[in-house]
Design a protein around this motif. Structure first.
Motif, PDB file in Angstrom:
ATOM      1  N   UNK A   5      -8.666  23.749  43.868  1.00  0.00           N
ATOM      2  CA  UNK A   5      -8.694  22.292  43.868  1.00  0.00           C
ATOM      3  C   UNK A   5      -7.404  21.735  44.468  1.00  0.00           C
ATOM      4  N   UNK A  12      -1.306  15.230  36.295  1.00  0.00           N
ATOM      5  CA  UNK A  12      -0.078  15.074  35.498  1.00  0.00           C
ATOM      6  C   UNK A  12      -0.260  13.936  34.490  1.00  0.00           C
ATOM      7  N   UNK A  14      -3.177  12.754  33.440  1.00  0.00           N
ATOM      8  CA  UNK A  14      -4.231  13.182  32.506  1.00  0.00           C
ATOM      9  C   UNK A  14      -3.618  14.016  31.381  1.00  0.00           C
ATOM     10  N   UNK A 199       3.204  16.415  44.685  1.00  0.00           N
ATOM     11  CA  UNK A 199       2.856  17.447  43.688  1.00  0.00           C
ATOM     12  C   UNK A 199       3.901  18.567  43.738  1.00  0.00           C
TER      13      UNK A 199
ATOM     14  N   UNK B 361      -0.465  20.560  35.737  1.00  0.00           N
ATOM     15  CA  UNK B 361      -1.044  20.720  37.073  1.00  0.00           C
ATOM     16  C   UNK B 361      -2.533  21.020  37.017  1.00  0.00           C
ATOM     17  N   UNK B 362      -3.021  21.439  35.849  1.00  0.00           N
ATOM     18  CA  UNK B 362      -4.444  21.751  35.686  1.00  0.00           C
ATOM     19  C   UNK B 362      -5.157  20.621  34.943  1.00  0.00           C
ATOM     20  N   UNK B 363      -6.479  20.665  34.989  1.00  0.00           N
ATOM     21  CA  UNK B 363      -7.310  19.800  34.163  1.00  0.00           C
ATOM     22  C   UNK B 363      -8.341  20.654  33.448  1.00  0.00           C
ATOM     23  N   UNK B 364      -8.800  20.190  32.303  1.00  0.00           N
ATOM     24  CA  UNK B 364      -9.842  20.930  31.593  1.00  0.00           C
ATOM     25  C   UNK B 364     -10.863  19.983  30.976  1.00  0.00           C
ATOM     26  N   UNK B 387      -9.985  23.355  36.180  1.00  0.00           N
ATOM     27  CA  UNK B 387      -9.839  23.261  37.634  1.00  0.00           C
ATOM     28  C   UNK B 387      -8.390  22.942  37.954  1.00  0.00           C
ATOM     29  N   UNK B 388      -7.999  23.277  39.165  1.00  0.00           N
ATOM     30  CA  UNK B 388      -6.630  23.005  39.580  1.00  0.00           C
ATOM     31  C   UNK B 388      -6.243  23.851  40.775  1.00  0.00           C
TER      32      UNK B 388
END
Lengths: 553, 553
Positions: A5, A12, A14, A199, B361-364, B387-388
């Motif tokens: 992704x 960040x 989120x 980023x 840096x990631x999302x879940x 994702x990330x």
């Protein structure tokens, strides 16, 4: 192509709002100190994005800000880029013609402006160059009397908007930010930051090799948010889940001391003059700054005396850093290597007074006059070149500057540096300020640091002026402190420099002035001094033959 | 398009060798402990790249390794990707048919193999599937008798090569690494890591939100370098400028204790069984592990008892982490939030025993049976999606698996988790291991943790077996410690579980076995137990009606 992704800023935000919902964003405004949580911040950012949507802002549009450091400005930091628009922070200290050039060049569609800066912006207004601007939003709760139109206040602008925003999945190549360098010569040059660059810079600032920011930190950027995104701190602080403290418009030393004490600030950042002011304030007043752990100093060299005083009197580490608008901006950071903590104080200060170690993820070269890389011995100097994932490879719409300032993907920084055996970079001069005398280089910066170490000197700068025989010779301009004995000072300064440097480095003249002229970013404006200096005084000067470099004799 | 220089691994090596030239790489080999500096490491990496060049390896070629943790394996980590080839680390513990599938699927052109693994590789050799392999390099100073051909030893392979290599400027999209997941069912699935993914993962592991690695650290990855790049530690350690310690082939607890003591290891990492072994060793032997600051535990859940013992007896923090091959691999890390350090021990251990907080840096998302996100209350569970920038969005040449395991750019991890109010993720089961009984879910992992807490239990696992009325019912398989009273144990375990969980969670049977069957990566192989379990024993079992979930009654 395999892949993952895209790198964008939104995760960040989120993460901070989900994992640290109750950590605070604190903001000093005209109306006192305001505070809310990351959770509320996320809602406000969503409202802002919906309001901008409703105002017709589309992906790729530029949204300008003309603001100090406060929570509303911070809301634009995530709101504008995350909806796919581009945040363009404008330096309100620039002269009108630069502001005009910048707004026209960037073609901003909306401008956010602080109440106290409305008049300044209106003064720079020109119908033709501001043609792209469809709306002005005064960043406060009221709109002062102004000719800017159409104009709304920020709170009305976002009041009706929904907090939930359907954030788009953006490409990491989407431009997310933009700043203009404010050089002393020529038109400002625009630097665009993609989502990926911001980023990368954010991730690079978090670890030890960057600024070492942790979730327990309380971060107060004193460096203005229009100076390369306050050195990226609003993004980094969020990525770390740390607490934000914004000191608002024109914070005094008293304001800073009080915010440190009341909010428990652990990390702050700004140019050296801010910290000189704070030290003076602390000398005269009771303030508890014991929460403070470190101060990031950049924008200009951190004087050794400031490093020493914060360490010895307040147990605060000065973290000297160097960067550029072109690199978002962090490049080097003068943290100590393993083992150096046990060095004696002066040795530690010597390392901390340098610009430091290249951040992890970047590469650098130091290129001498002959085009070859110079040795890392702390003496040989050359121009610093850098490249990496947060270093731009071009200026916006400036092919002629690109030709000059880049070599392939290397940015030629224009800074002349030495690198010591341990890899610490030290800026000895700007390439354009270095004084070339009789075929050798003289560092104006080293001379300035030496002069400014004198107790009776408030400020000092050294410029190269044309000389018939030696091409250039150094001349010192000194602002003495009140009550200084100028005659004694003049000879003391000359003696001091003579004791420390090769004899041809000794300035031909030490001239007293009331103030060092400065650029909009607070840097010494040497161009003005060079222009004002009367050429004849050189010829009449005292440049002795024996002051010439040995290599020319 | 504005932009910057691509994200590649090489600048990490450049920086370590330039800024930390004397920091060491230490490696335990068959011949004792070897050591050299980053500066020498960089030379060796250059030699390796030149040797691979000479051997005909070209950009995009895959180079396989079949090796333990040592300096030569580490040389391939930077050498292979930085020349533009792709490092493919192969798990030598896999069954032959998986090794064959993997080598054929990846089409490796050169294979590096440890002396002690030559026989294993030769045993898996098949002319047709190994057709792509043009050369075998035995990673040592001698080549044992083998049918593999053509074959060289590593030191001869690189001996004549120049240390200077003209590294190419690579695209960040260039595949740099590759690992295969070794699931218990079906063919292994290949995951390709681009330069960008490895760069992102490396940067993400450095700060507090990752593994918090500093230049003063001495890092010993016990996790094998064929397990998702030893969790990325060889890259992260280099990016931090820290010291490396590689424990070599099959290190015993004594080897580990001695390396910690002699090299001053501060950070180590591996699966729980390694640390149980070390604790047992330390009980019986004098060893000074006081340099050790933290142990990263992943691959399987860290037992609370291990976390407690390291904290109370050795002042070592266990840093529980969770990841997957698909994400290079770090996803969550159980560090404590600000303020939690002052919590009482048991509360802290409870947080540390969870898989932790999502890396910055990631999302879940945690998706329940109904497709909606579940509440973060520590109780509701669902499948974890992530994702990330370092999470792959596809498997190599496996469209049918892609269909199943991804939803857009979200990786459906197959792990069933809860998230508590503070955002700590806890894995309650693999989606395929969760026991669905009477319309409710039973966590096999929670039952296992409870059983393994009994002093007389060496290992335990719980699987769901088919049941006529309740669809599935839990059955426990327990390895008792030597000398345990099995009859007493059986009823004690049942009582223990009954006291802790809803009554329908109580396993229908507790069966004693000599060993829990394991996969090649050391995880419990529940499939084997399910297959071996005789269906009739269920029907004949004691599943009482009152053991059914209330919702079904």
């Amino acid at each position: 192509m395999p892949g993952a992704t895209d790198q964008t800023l939104r995760p960040f935000l989120w993460r901070a709002s989900k994992l640290f919902p109750d950590r605070e964003v604190v903001s000093r405004t005209h109306d006192g100190v305001e505070r809310y949580t990351y959770s509320e911040y996320e809602d406000r950012v969503g409202q802002l994005a919906n309001a901008l949507d409703a105002a017709g802002v589309e992906r790729g549009d530029r949204v300008g800000t003309f603001c100090w450091n406060h929570h509303r400005h911070f809301e634009t930091y995530f709101g504008v880029p995350s909806m796919g628009a581009q945040l363009h922070t404008i330096n309100p200290l620039l002269p009108d013609h630069h502001i005009q050039y910048i707004v026209e060049n960037a073609a901003d569609t909306v401008l956010f402006v602080d109440p106290s800066l409305v008049e300044k912006l209106a003064g720079a207004y020109d119908e033709e160059v501001f043609a792209s601007v469809e709306r002005y939003v005064v960043v406060g709760e009221e709109v002062p009397e102004t000719s800017l139109s159409p104009v709304t206040d920020y709170e009305s602008f976002v009041a009706e908007a929904d907090a939930a925003y359907d954030w788009p999945d953006l490409s990491e190549e989407q431009p997310a930010g933009m700043c203009y360098t404010s050089g002393t010569t020529g038109k400002p040059k625009g630097v665009e930051y993609t989502q990926q660059m911001l980023w990368s810079h954010t991730m690079a600032t978090l670890p030890e090799s960057g600024l070492d920011i942790r979730s327990s930190d309380v971060v107060m950027p004193v460096v203005p948010m229009f100076h390369v995104n306050a050195w990226g701190l609003p993004f980094s602080t969020t990525a770390a889940g740390a607490k934000h403290v914004y000191p608002g418009p024109s914070p005094s030393p008293e304001d800073l001391a009080s915010l440190i004490e009341e909010e428990g600030v652990t990390l702050t950042a700004g140019v050296p003059t801010v910290w000189l002011g704070l030290l003076d304030y602390l000398d005269e007043n009771d303030a508890d700054i014991s929460s403070l752990d470190r101060i990031v100093i950049g924008g200009a060299a951190a004087p050794r005396s400031v490093i020493r005083r914060f360490d010895e009197e307040y147990d605060v580490d000065v973290v000297h850093a160097w960067g550029m608008t072109e690199m978002a901006p962090i490049g080097t950071v003068a943290h100590l290597k393993p083992g150096m903590e046990s060095w004696d104080r002066e040795e530690r200060y010597e390392k901390r007074a340098k610009q430091g170690l290249l951040a992890s993820g970047l590469e650098m070269r130091v290129v001498g006059d002959d085009g070859e890389e110079v040795e890392w011995n702390g003496e040989d100097f050359g121009e610093l070149w850098v490249r990496g994932p947060w270093v731009t490879t071009e200026y916006y719409e400036r092919p002629e500057a690109n030709e000059e300032d880049f070599e392939g993907n290397w940015l030629k920084t224009g800074d002349v540096v030495t690198v010591d055996e341990e890899g610490y970079v030290q800026i000895v001069d700007r390439a354009k300020d270095v004084i070339k005398s009789g075929g050798e280089w003289i560092s104006s910066v080293e001379l300035e640091n030496s002069l400014m170490a004198h107790d009776d000197v408030a400020e000092a700068t050294v410029v190269g002026v044309p000389h018939e025989r030696w091409q250039e010779r150094p001349v010192a301009f000194v602002v003495p402190k009140d009550g200084a004995d100028r005659e004694a000072l003049q000879s003391e300064l000359t003696e001091m420099v003579r004791a420390e440097f090769p004899k041809w480095w000794v300035p031909d003249e030490v001239m007293f002035i009331e103030e060092v002229p400065k650029t909009a970013t607070g840097k010494f404006d040497k161009k003005v001094l060079r222009e004002e200096y009367d050429d004849e005084s050189i010829v009449a000067g005292k440049s002795p033959d024996d002051a010439a470099p040995a290599s020319n004799d």
